[in-house]
Design a protein around this motif. Sequence first.
Motif, short mmCIF file in Angstrom:
data_model
loop_
_atom_site.label_atom_id
_atom_site.label_comp_id
_atom_site.label_asym_id
_atom_site.label_seq_id
_atom_site.Cartn_x
_atom_site.Cartn_y
_atom_site.Cartn_z
N ILE A 192 -14.47 5.82 8.83
CA ILE A 192 -14.35 5.87 10.29
C ILE A 192 -15.19 4.77 10.93
O ILE A 192 -14.73 4.04 11.83
CB ILE A 192 -14.79 7.26 10.81
N LEU A 193 -16.41 4.61 10.45
CA LEU A 193 -17.31 3.61 11.04
C LEU A 193 -16.90 2.18 10.69
O LEU A 193 -17.17 1.26 11.46
CB LEU A 193 -18.75 3.89 10.58
N LEU A 194 -16.24 2.00 9.56
CA LEU A 194 -15.69 0.68 9.26
C LEU A 194 -14.61 0.30 10.27
O LEU A 194 -14.50 -0.87 10.68
CB LEU A 194 -15.11 0.66 7.85
N ALA A 195 -13.82 1.29 10.68
CA ALA A 195 -12.81 1.02 11.71
C ALA A 195 -13.48 0.66 13.03
O ALA A 195 -13.05 -0.27 13.73
CB ALA A 195 -11.91 2.23 11.87
N VAL A 196 -14.56 1.38 13.36
CA VAL A 196 -15.32 1.06 14.58
C VAL A 196 -15.93 -0.33 14.48
O VAL A 196 -15.88 -1.13 15.42
CB VAL A 196 -16.42 2.12 14.82
N GLN A 197 -16.50 -0.63 13.31
CA GLN A 197 -17.13 -1.94 13.11
C GLN A 197 -16.11 -3.06 13.23
O GLN A 197 -16.38 -4.12 13.80
CB GLN A 197 -17.78 -1.98 11.73
N ALA A 198 -14.91 -2.84 12.71
CA ALA A 198 -13.87 -3.87 12.78
C ALA A 198 -13.45 -4.15 14.22
O ALA A 198 -13.02 -5.27 14.54
CB ALA A 198 -12.66 -3.43 11.96
N ARG A 199 -13.60 -3.15 15.10
CA ARG A 199 -13.23 -3.33 16.50
C ARG A 199 -14.37 -3.87 17.34
O ARG A 199 -14.18 -4.16 18.52
CB ARG A 199 -12.74 -1.99 17.07
N THR A 200 -15.55 -3.99 16.75
CA THR A 200 -16.69 -4.54 17.48
C THR A 200 -16.48 -6.02 17.70
O THR A 200 -16.25 -6.77 16.75
CB THR A 200 -18.00 -4.31 16.70
N PRO A 201 -16.54 -6.50 18.94
CA PRO A 201 -16.25 -7.91 19.19
C PRO A 201 -17.33 -8.83 18.64
O PRO A 201 -18.50 -8.45 18.50
CB PRO A 201 -16.19 -7.98 20.73
N GLY A 202 -16.93 -10.05 18.34
CA GLY A 202 -17.87 -11.04 17.86
C GLY A 202 -17.36 -11.72 16.61
O GLY A 202 -16.36 -11.32 16.01
#
Length: 275
Positions: free
Chosen positions: A159-169
């Motif tokens: 789940i957090l990998l999906a969140v991390q992938a959506r983190t801009p930058g």
Amino acid sequence: MDDNAVQCAEPEELRAVPDPDAPVESRLAATFRPLAPGMRRLLFTAAVLVLLAGIQLFVFTGQTSHFFAFTIANPLAAAFLGAAYWAAVAIEALAGRQALWANARIAVPAVLVFTVLTLTVTLTHLGQFHLGARFPAGTQIVTVAWIAIYIAVPALMLILLAVQARTPGADPPRSAGLPAWLYVVLAVQAAVLLGLGLALGLAAGHALAERDARRLRPAAVGYILLAELLFIALARYPHQFEWRAASGIAYLIFLVTMLLTGAVGLARGLPRGNR
């Protein structure tokens, strides 16, 4: 630029922050992707969990029938597993301290693969675990906690990998290359460790893909710690090891290469001012 992206950055990373007077487009293009807060918390939590598992195995090596989820008859095998857990403490805790995702992600694929494989083996061999009324209540609690952790951690990490992938930058530029010979050593280590079914082999392969010592510092420290702990385990149980066998000699040489790889990678990944 988001303060979260630079609050823990190294000096060279801070120097890479774009000029606030530059056009908006160029500033956004140069923004580095931070480590997501949820992923940071999970890495720290995982570090605590593997610290506890390491105590059960590396300290209470001969008492796994009471203090661990399953019995490990060979004390050297228990100490080996405990050493791997304690090495993971360094990798996960140091990764959790990074400001940027690029400098922390070395810990994530190996942890994810290890937890998924461990859960698979656990469910496949559930009958060998300390469950049921014939075991003391405390031992059963440890076993249930083991199963719960290996269900929860990989699910949360996905789940957090999906969140991390959506983190801009974006990733910062590579700034600390490795010598060519070290890539060869890492490739050999990855092949050997993957052949043995160890998630550390994935970490070695990941290091080849990153090609930047700055991004590998958590793994470099973990490599050094693992080799040192395995030498300590051999010193504790020398009669459990075939010192003169070809496989034993190869194992010792492999540990030395791990120390060398970790030391060189760590030295090259230090901030320039610390060299």
